[in-house]
Each structure stands twice: as structure tokens, then as C-alpha cells.
Design a protein around this motif. Sequence first.
Motif, short mmCIF file in Angstrom:
data_model
loop_
_atom_site.label_atom_id
_atom_site.label_comp_id
_atom_site.label_asym_id
_atom_site.label_seq_id
_atom_site.Cartn_x
_atom_site.Cartn_y
_atom_site.Cartn_z
N CYS B 200 33.79 38.92 -36.25
CA CYS B 200 33.50 38.53 -37.62
C CYS B 200 34.60 39.14 -38.49
N LEU B 201 35.52 38.30 -38.93
CA LEU B 201 36.70 38.76 -39.64
C LEU B 201 36.44 38.69 -41.15
N GLY B 202 36.37 39.85 -41.77
CA GLY B 202 36.05 39.89 -43.19
C GLY B 202 37.25 39.68 -44.08
N ALA B 203 37.02 39.02 -45.20
CA ALA B 203 38.03 38.93 -46.24
C ALA B 203 37.47 39.39 -47.58
N THR B 204 36.15 39.34 -47.72
CA THR B 204 35.53 39.60 -49.01
C THR B 204 35.89 40.98 -49.58
N LYS B 205 35.84 42.00 -48.73
CA LYS B 205 36.11 43.36 -49.23
C LYS B 205 37.60 43.59 -49.47
N ASN B 206 38.41 42.68 -49.01
CA ASN B 206 39.86 42.90 -49.02
C ASN B 206 40.61 41.80 -49.76
N GLY B 207 40.01 41.30 -50.85
CA GLY B 207 40.78 40.40 -51.70
C GLY B 207 40.21 39.01 -51.89
N ALA B 208 39.21 38.62 -51.11
CA ALA B 208 38.60 37.31 -51.34
C ALA B 208 37.41 37.45 -52.28
N MET B 209 36.85 36.30 -52.69
CA MET B 209 35.62 36.34 -53.47
C MET B 209 34.40 36.42 -52.56
N ALA B 210 34.40 35.56 -51.56
CA ALA B 210 33.30 35.52 -50.60
C ALA B 210 33.76 34.64 -49.46
N ALA B 211 34.29 35.26 -48.42
CA ALA B 211 34.81 34.50 -47.29
C ALA B 211 34.88 35.38 -46.05
N GLU B 212 34.23 34.93 -45.01
CA GLU B 212 34.24 35.63 -43.73
C GLU B 212 34.44 34.58 -42.65
N ALA B 213 35.26 34.90 -41.67
CA ALA B 213 35.49 33.96 -40.57
C ALA B 213 34.83 34.48 -39.31
N VAL B 214 34.04 33.63 -38.68
CA VAL B 214 33.46 33.99 -37.38
C VAL B 214 34.34 33.33 -36.32
N ILE B 215 34.94 34.16 -35.49
CA ILE B 215 35.89 33.66 -34.49
C ILE B 215 35.24 33.73 -33.11
N LEU B 216 35.00 32.55 -32.52
CA LEU B 216 34.42 32.48 -31.18
C LEU B 216 35.56 32.33 -30.19
N PHE B 217 35.85 33.38 -29.45
CA PHE B 217 36.95 33.27 -28.50
C PHE B 217 36.59 32.36 -27.33
N ASP B 218 35.28 32.20 -27.11
CA ASP B 218 34.82 31.25 -26.10
C ASP B 218 34.28 30.01 -26.82
N PRO B 219 35.00 28.90 -26.78
CA PRO B 219 34.58 27.71 -27.54
C PRO B 219 33.28 27.09 -27.03
N ALA B 220 32.80 27.53 -25.87
CA ALA B 220 31.56 26.94 -25.35
C ALA B 220 30.37 27.21 -26.26
N MET B 221 30.47 28.24 -27.08
CA MET B 221 29.35 28.56 -27.97
C MET B 221 29.39 27.79 -29.29
N ALA B 222 30.40 26.94 -29.48
CA ALA B 222 30.66 26.39 -30.80
C ALA B 222 29.50 25.58 -31.38
N TRP B 223 28.97 24.66 -30.58
CA TRP B 223 27.95 23.76 -31.11
C TRP B 223 26.68 24.53 -31.50
N GLU B 224 26.28 25.46 -30.64
CA GLU B 224 25.12 26.29 -30.99
C GLU B 224 25.38 27.06 -32.27
N PHE B 225 26.59 27.58 -32.42
CA PHE B 225 26.90 28.30 -33.66
C PHE B 225 26.76 27.39 -34.86
N GLU B 226 27.28 26.18 -34.73
CA GLU B 226 27.22 25.25 -35.87
C GLU B 226 25.77 24.95 -36.27
N LEU B 227 24.92 24.77 -35.28
CA LEU B 227 23.51 24.51 -35.58
C LEU B 227 22.86 25.73 -36.21
#
Lengths: 347, 347, 347, 347
Positions: B200-227
Motif C-alpha cells: 500500500c503505497l501512500g502519497a497522502t502524507k507526502n504531498g497528495a490530497m488523498a491518494a494511495e496506490a495498492v500494488i498487487l505484485f501477483d495479478p491473480a488477485m486483481a478481480w477480487e480486489f476490484e470487487l
Amino acid sequence: MLFTSDNASGAAPEILAALAQANDAGAMPYGNDPLTARVEERVREIFEAPEAKVYLVSTGTAANALALACLCPPWAQIYCQTKAHVEWDECNAPEFYTGGAKLTLIAGEGARIDAQGLRDAIAASAPVGVHNAQKGCVSITQATELGAVYTVEQLAEIGAIAREAGIPVHMDGTRFANAVVRLNASPAEMTWKAGIDILCLGATKNGAMAAEAVILFDPAMAWEFELRRKRGGHLFSKMRFVAAQMDAYLTDGLWLRLAGHANAMADRLAAGVEAAGATVHQARGANMVFARFSATQHQRLQAAGALYYPWAQGDDAAHPGHVSVRLVCSHTTEVEEVDRFCALLAA
Amino acid sequence: MLFTSDNASGAAPEILAALAQANDAGAMPYGNDPLTARVEERVREIFEAPEAKVYLVSTGTAANALALACLCPPWAQIYCQTKAHVEWDECNAPEFYTGGAKLTLIAGEGARIDAQGLRDAIAASAPVGVHNAQKGCVSITQATELGAVYTVEQLAEIGAIAREAGIPVHMDGTRFANAVVRLNASPAEMTWKAGIDILCLGATKNGAMAAEAVILFDPAMAWEFELRRKRGGHLFSKMRFVAAQMDAYLTDGLWLRLAGHANAMADRLAAGVEAAGATVHQARGANMVFARFSATQHQRLQAAGALYYPWAQGDDAAHPGHVSVRLVCSHTTEVEEVDRFCALLAA
Amino acid sequence: MLFTSDNASGAAPEILAALAQANDAGAMPYGNDPLTARVEERVREIFEAPEAKVYLVSTGTAANALALACLCPPWAQIYCQTKAHVEWDECNAPEFYTGGAKLTLIAGEGARIDAQGLRDAIAASAPVGVHNAQKGCVSITQATELGAVYTVEQLAEIGAIAREAGIPVHMDGTRFANAVVRLNASPAEMTWKAGIDILCLGATKNGAMAAEAVILFDPAMAWEFELRRKRGGHLFSKMRFVAAQMDAYLTDGLWLRLAGHANAMADRLAAGVEAAGATVHQARGANMVFARFSATQHQRLQAAGALYYPWAQGDDAAHPGHVSVRLVCSHTTEVEEVDRFCALLAA
Amino acid sequence: MLFTSDNASGAAPEILAALAQANDAGAMPYGNDPLTARVEERVREIFEAPEAKVYLVSTGTAANALALACLCPPWAQIYCQTKAHVEWDECNAPEFYTGGAKLTLIAGEGARIDAQGLRDAIAASAPVGVHNAQKGCVSITQATELGAVYTVEQLAEIGAIAREAGIPVHMDGTRFANAVVRLNASPAEMTWKAGIDILCLGATKNGAMAAEAVILFDPAMAWEFELRRKRGGHLFSKMRFVAAQMDAYLTDGLWLRLAGHANAMADRLAAGVEAAGATVHQARGANMVFARFSATQHQRLQAAGALYYPWAQGDDAAHPGHVSVRLVCSHTTEVEEVDRFCALLAA
């Protein structure tokens, strides 16, 4: 020589007979029957709690999880002992039924919650408003998972701390009967008079087939409990067969007689174990003995067919060549098997 | 003299400009826009992870809870540090999103998980089959809640323990940029190469307004994450405005420049605090300073309008008349406010 | 004259005897006993399913909800009949156990799912990706809540629709025995050969005290089911007492004998009701009769102590001065009470 | 010619400017800032509700699901319209946040709940006590998913039915501004005076980037809402950036100006569509037009780059060779694109 658990015991003859008798009369389902009503009456009398509501379920995990869900919202924490059944042996059932509450662990001797530890944990809760898990409820076990028993004074202290914090108290009473016998105190003193809000009164380990009573000392929670029980799949259509067990259990002091036997067997066993030169751990209380055997003793008992579980202790590393074990007596434990066990140990 | 938290800082000018620019072009909703696609490309490049899937949300709690829900079933446990944000500051969001998983706490210096503690906790799990909470996943924070940073070797050790246990690893990277700058290691080495499954890559505390990126290194989890993201109410219709922030953040090294500034200010602050004769706690790492001031120092700073939080330390009782505090620097902290603060402290 | 529900009946003598017999032998807890193993063997043989896994619980709601939770993720929908027990009589237990799945209702005659209605509902699902509840599973009841029975061909059609959609099928078999007797088909043809993935096989309404078997035709789901059962508080320590009931139930065709009696009594009752000039609703199938009585008939029966429930029908408004009712026969219904009831009706 | 959805529009210049301005001042996090306080004041004034509590989130799904969770316990049902967003477009978020409540669907013209249908559904609830899903709350959408608008009288009727049943009412106000403009009624009349307990007031579709206000007309629910919001990961650290959007939105009537423009464009579009000989479906109300085009018209528009979605209607089968569509106007729709669209249609 069966000392694995009191849940390996069968049903008491009185309880089996009650089942057969309950079968002779037709009855309305879902607890709308005279036996279920009679159980409530018996509990109210025994606990001197004429307003209490009493609900039957058939596993201890269900009783505990449903009770905790009534006492703790999903964004709060349940203060319980590090070794509590709700923490260790229920596969996250409390978290499931509460909708995601958190169990906060508190240490203490004999698997009892240490009062100061409880004060500290509560004090550490919710310092920054909405961010932290809120204060939810306290959960204690009587007798504990290590066979110890809270005194009435200890219970009252826990109750007072909770009351001061504005949170309720749940008691896992899987072995409540064993504690009553040991303390020789009144059920009322050991529960609502000490500040307990819900008691899960076990019968399964002490002579029933599958019967646990959830006792709500505050009837205001009754309807929510009923909905939660149904939603959890724990409302029996033929409730009278669960009620028959609990009714027989609470009739003519059967519950205390059975527990008294189990406790006495554990006392005899503990004395025999010590006489054989083995160590007995933990402040003893109810129907369990935690002991340390030499490897030789352990092998001799195993070879003779004795059944019990190893049970790690914190100081095991300092005793190489030894095995720490848990021995549980039940209403069906016989004097001869205790004595034979001790004789093998001493040989 | 604002040292309460890096979340009290505003947005970097580059990020504000990116929002305005994103507004000029219409776009399809829900992330079907070029900016969102570009963020994924940037992350894949920076992390040398061409298959990674990247999803944007707007709070760290959402990022962590959604990630943990993908990694840990409801009947399992999340091994995390005693002081972890997921344990202390998310009001049971991990329990909510996982459907009732349990957080098992592991101690360790600087709010890092102790490797042996993790091994022991895993070994203590699930000894009796279905009864216990199962092994779920490990969750670590980089940089930690106490401002410490795991070395690449420490991360790899945690990753190896998890892999051996057959469970995945989540990294709360609210202050990941600060850790990258401090370690001078590659983002890949600090994550998937060390066995991290989701960052979970944060940006909010370091210059963004409200933005965090969740990076799934294994793409097999992608659809479940989206749901799970949609079901949690965290799918933005006008996603391009979140993407614009993250895109600017990751462009031309802005994220590291901002974090580098915050770290440098914390270093300067720590040096000044020590020069003033006050104690600095904890192995320092990122953009935070934990210190102990005398009551006089504390009052002088408060009177001058300095803003920071008290932060209890384990040894406070041994230092009557003193106050333990947390000081956080951000991308907007200025040299002058650091120096003025230290001057007041030393006065 | 007790026609309220088959759950008002008691236990069959064979089942009561089995309980007593089970008590004589000690046993390991939680299903690690020979009786529980024997139940699995019996089910495998009766259903010609040598790989099936079989788990015992004690209420139909628990069986259904646990099964559905294995088949349907929280972000999906369960296609079920408008009048299904899972929709109407389980106080949101399916929603609870699945973690928030949605029940999508499909109409059909006799409380059977209409095949075209199922096709349409599936086709309407998930047209816009992540936004909609996803396709989860199909749930049907055999025999239905209106006493109708799906033919083997109808079951196979439902199964084929589900398979084409890539989703599994759950069968609520609370009255499965009654359906087997009525269809004179093999249990295998009525379940896995028709595409059923999990059958909840009821015994409680048909002669047991509290015993339901969840049959997983695909053993790959077994471990997850075990964890869900424990987490729901539905794992019995003294499992052998539930197993004893189910074992006796499935021995020497007792289950079919009891259901056959209930069905025959319902047939006799339906014939008598029609002979008395009252209307019988619904395609009849199993052990229930839905009928319409004149107010006079109704009062005469009530006055004589007959017990049954009013049950609204869609066309009641067109029949003022009449009462629609449900009459349920069970394994304990006697010829005399049926005949007396019909005589009163005809009087 | 962008008519896919109002969420494809950008942010209004006033809102973008407010973000930049909010950035210039530091602020305490989590809503403890002057802008967030000012939003509450503005809402109280506009809605003539001096006690209302106002909370900001950033998606409509989050707003609705959190509000419903405050109004409906897990064992109850939410009465909503068959085509409601909470039923169709939130991937079971209401079920998730409520902990498993059931959505009971009620038909009605224009995606409005039919009052008699609501009465019937409530009457059908909970006839047999604990077995059924209980009465929970009513949820309506204003303007509806089909662009229709409840009149103040219709709202009051829904409110009265709910009050009589003892249950609260939630309003999904994603397009509330469009409804206010259309009805020319006061926000108070359209909400709490009509019996609405919680309004989710949308700004995102009407000029904001991501900002929705949850308005609790009964402040007693405030603390629970705050905990639920945090637990759901919807509490923003830099809340002032959400507040800045909502503050600008509600300042000097911007919200109504933007909605008025969208409505006017939809009116112009509807008139043009009819003038071109195409059918307009549904009672029109807010900023949407549902129409049926011939295949030729559809192809001509597509070829010219017009963007909109097909939208099935119940009577499509009777119109082969035609396409039913949804056209949505927003605050950024221009007269020229409407006119060009209509000209192409008429060509």
C-alpha cells in the motif's frame, strides 16, 4: 484412564432419561414448550434472578459468541485473558458474531485476568477518539482454562473495573458448576452480584449431550439475543430436547453433584501425582490437573493406555527429559482409574 | 512550528497543478481513463514489476484493509506489530474488511516485527486443527509507526519466514517514500524481491490530497480486489482526479524529493534536539523524531505556539517532570521552523 | 389432530435407542469417533458418491447458511425461489454466513424455481462489471416449501442452467426424504447427477431430535466447510450424539419408511379434504396439504382442537368467508387423526 | 456530444479554485478544521436544521451504505425500489456495511417506490416473529435512477408509512440538487419535514471531484456514524480538501445553478428528441432522458461520435429495429452539443 477432556464423557443417566420422557409429549416448536419455560424458572430460582432471560444453545462457542455480540459493537474490543477459549479455541467465532470486534489480551496467573492488567488495557483504549477500537466488554472464564477459580472478591473487582469503565462483563461458564462447588458460594454472588451481565452456563462437559444456557441478567437484551440466535442458525425447532437436558441438569442439584464428583476425582488425582513425586502446576481449582512427568513416567502411562494431552508450560525448557500434561476429570471418572493412573506414575 | 503529523501538511504544487490539468479533459469514469492507466505504467516501471496491478483509493485505512482482506480469510490471523497502524489506528477496519480475522501482535524494536517473535507466533498457530484461528498473512509497516526502517535484509528475513509458512505478506507503505530515501535501496528490492505480495503505497502524507496506490505484485488477485474495492465504496467515479495526484507524485522523482526533504528536516530536528540536551528515543529512520523534554522546555515551546503530540514511552515513569513527544516533519516543513524550535528548546 | 408442522413431532424410537447406545461407549470429541465415520460411509453408499464429504449440524438454517457460504462469495447473489426458506424463514442467516451476499428471487409454480426465470435472472446479472452483485449460486428446495417436488428432469434443467453460467447449486433437503419417496428416484439422480453441489439432508423434521447432514459432493470444499462450521459455533464436542441420530436414520431405510408414512398420511388427508368438498391448493407432492375451508368448517375444526396454521394464498380475496390453511403430516401422524379431521370437515 | 453519465463531467471552476485556496492554509486533520465546520453550518442553514450533523465522504456508495448501516440492523430488511442504485449498482455494499441486511424490492413507476407496494411489503414482514427478516428502514432515491422526481406529497406519504411502521427513511440524494430545482421546493420540505432521517447529498455528479455529504437530521446517530465511517476507511486525514469542494458547492447557490443547467439541457434534449420523431420514455424530471431511436438514427449518431448508453426498456421486444437509450446531461453539457445531437437525430 481417560483424562483427555471432560467432553469425552457421555451423558448422565438422568439426562438420557429426560430425553426419552420429553419425547412422549408433543410440543410446539422453537422453545414454545413447557420444558423450556421450566428451565427458565429453574435458572431464575437458582440464581435468585427473577427477571433473567434464559436461552438454550448447544455449543459453548455459540453461547460465547452470541453473548459477546450482544455486549460488544463491531468497532470495539473485548478484554479477555491471553489463554481464553474465546481467543484460542473458537476459530474467530467471536470476531464473526460481533461483526469484527477485536480481542485484547490480558495476562494473569492461572488464566485469570489480572485486575491491574485490565485497568491498564482499558486506560490504553480510545485515547484518540474515533481512530482506536473502542471499549467494548470484558470476558472472563469461570473456572478458567487452567482449572483455576476466581474468588468472589476477584470477580467483584473485575466487575467494579468494568462498571467504572461503563462496559459490561461476559462470563464463559463452561465449567461454572465446577467453580460453584469449589467456591461453595452462591451462583448469584458469583455472577450478577459481582457485576456479570451474561453467563454462559455449560452443561455439555458435565453430563449433558449438548446443552448450554445463556443467562441474560438484564432482560432488555432479550429480543436482540433471540434474533442473533436465529440468524446464527442456533434456534432449535425441537427445542424441548435441549431443554430436557438442561432441566434434568438443574433438577435436585444434579449439576453440582456431577461437578463435585469431577472435582473430587481431580483432587485425588493431584494428590496421587504429587505423592508419586511429579510436579503439579498451577493453582488448582476445578476438575483439571496440570502436571509434569518424567519421560519414563509418561511412556509407562502411555504404554498402559492412559489418555491425556501434552500441555506446554512456560518453564518447560528448564526441564529437559520431562513432559508437561493436562489431565481432566469428569462426572464419569472412576476412582479406580485415578488410582491405577497414580500407581503407574509412582511405580 | 507544526510537528503534529505529516497529514497536517498541504498538497505539493505539482499535484495541485495536475488536478487542474486533469479537469480540462473529459474522461470515462471508474478508472477507464488514460491517467489511471499511466499510473499503473509508472508503478510497474519504478518497481520493475511489469505484471503488477495497481489500484487507487484515497485513505491508508482503506488501502490496508482491502489488501488484508485479499490476503487473509476470516478464520485466520494477521501477524502484525504491537504498535501497527492496522492494530491501533483503524477502528477495526481490518477486522471489518476481512470479515472477522484476528490480529496477532508481535513485539520488536522500533515498531518493527521481531523475526524470532514472528516464527514463534506462527509456530503457536493452529496446533489443534479447526479450533484455532488459522495462519493468514503477515503485515509490516515501512517506515514504521516509530519512524524506524526495516533494512532490505530484515525484510527478506520476514519474507522468508512467511514463505516457509505458506502465507503472504502485506506492507503498509504509508511512508514508503521516506523509507526508500533513507535506505537508498530500489523499490523492487524493498518489496516483491523481499517477498512482499501487496504494497500500500501512500502519497497522502507526502504531498497528495488523498491518494494511495495498492500494488498487487501477483495479478491473480486483481478481480477480487476490484470487487472488494467497489463493495467497500472505494471506487471513485471521477477516478482521474485521484490518478492525477498519483501520476504527478511518481513523475520525475517528486515522491522521493518530497520525502527526502521531510527526512532531512527530521535529521536536522533530531540533531538540534540532542544539541539542546534533550533525549531522542528510538532508532531513527524516516521523518519522525521521538524525544523527551523537561517540563520547562515543553512549556516554553507550547507558549511559543509549537504544535506536536505527547507520545508515551515505556520508561516515562523513571523520568518524572519530563514529557515524551512525537515530532513529525513533512514535505512542507521549513528550515526556519526547525531551527526556531531547537533554539527555543535550548534556550 | 396436530398438523402445524412436522417439527412438532417427536423422535422415532430407533433414533432414541441409538442415542442411548451411543452413550455406552466413550469417544473422542468433535467427530473423531466411529459413529461419525459410519454416517459418512452410509451417505456415500446411499448417494453412490464415494468421494463425498459429510458434515453434521443440528439445524436446517445452519446447514443451509454454511453451505451457501461455501458456494457464494459476499459480492455475489444467490438465485432462489420467492418463497424459499432461505429467503423467508432464516432471519438473514444466509446473508450473515456469506458475509453479505444478496438473495435474488425467482418465481415459479409450487415454490419451484421456474427455469426460464432463472435464465433471465442470470442474464440480468453483472452487465456492468464490478458495479453489480456477481453471479453466485443457485439454491433450490426439494421438496419445496409448498410441498411440491421437482422431477429429476426439472432438477437436471436447473443444474444445466447453472453449469452453463459457471455457478454451483445448493439443495435445501429439509424434506428430501419425502421427495425421494414421492419420486421413487435414486438419491444420486436427484442430486449430483443432476448437478447439485451440496445437499443439506434433513432428519430433524422426519424423526430425529436435531440432526442435519451437509453433503459436499465435491470434497475440495471440505476444509473450508469445517472452518466455517467451527467459526459458526456448529461443531459439537460430543458429535457422536448427532451422528447416532443420523446413523439410525439412514439404517435399514428408516428415513424412507418415516417419510413414506408422512406422505401417505398427507395423501389420505388431501383425499379426505376434497371428499369433504373443500379445495386443495397447489400441485401436491410431499407431506403437506394446502387447502381452503369455509369459516364454518374452520371453526368446527378449531373447536374440536385441531391444530394447523392459516396460510395466505394469492386468490384469497376472491373467496370471502373462507380460510386458507397449511396442513403438515409427519412420521407420527396417525390414520385416526386424519380420518377424524376429515370427518369433522365433512360434517 | 457526451451523454453517458453526469459522472463523466469535470469539476466546476469554483470548486477547483476552492481546492487551491484550501491548500494555502495548514489545518488539523480528520475534519477538525474550519472548512469542515463551515460545511456543517451551510447545510444546517440551507436545510433549516440547526441540529443536523453533517459528515463528508467521497463516493455515493460509501454515503449510502454507511447511512443504511446506521438505520438498519443486520437481521432486518431495507425496503427499496427494484431499480435502486443500492440494489443494482453497489456490488452488495449495503449488505456489507449493514452486516447482512436484506434488500426487499418494491416496484413503482419511474423508479419511485409505489406507496401501496411499500405498505404491502411492510405488512408481509415479520409475521412469525424471530424467523423472518425484521422491518429495518426505507430507502428512496431523489431524483430517481430513471430521472423521475418524487413530489413533496409523495415523499410525505412514504415518510408517513415508515413512521407508522416505526422505521426510519434514507434518501439517496446523488441528484438531489436536480430534484430541488425541478420541484422548486425547499430542501427542508423535501427531507426532514417529509420524514427523511438521513440524506446523502451528492456533489460529485454535479460539479465536484469527489464529495458527498451525509446529513443526519437526528444528531443522536452521530457518534455511531463517525465510528462506522472510520471503520470503513472513509475518514480523510486531509478532510479540508473534501470540505472545500462541498463548501464551494453550497456557496451562493452554485449547486442549484449547476443542476439547473443540467436540467435545462435535458429539457432541451427531450424536446429535440421528440421533435425528431423519436420516443421519450418515462415521466421526465431531472437531468436524464430515456428515449427510443431507430437503428438508423442510432447508427448515424454513433458515427458522428455521440456517446451514450443503451438502456433496456420493458417493451423493447415490441419495437424491433429500435434501440432504447439513456442520455444524461450535466453541468458541463453545452447547448451546441444538444442541438447538434438533435439535428443528427432528425436528419
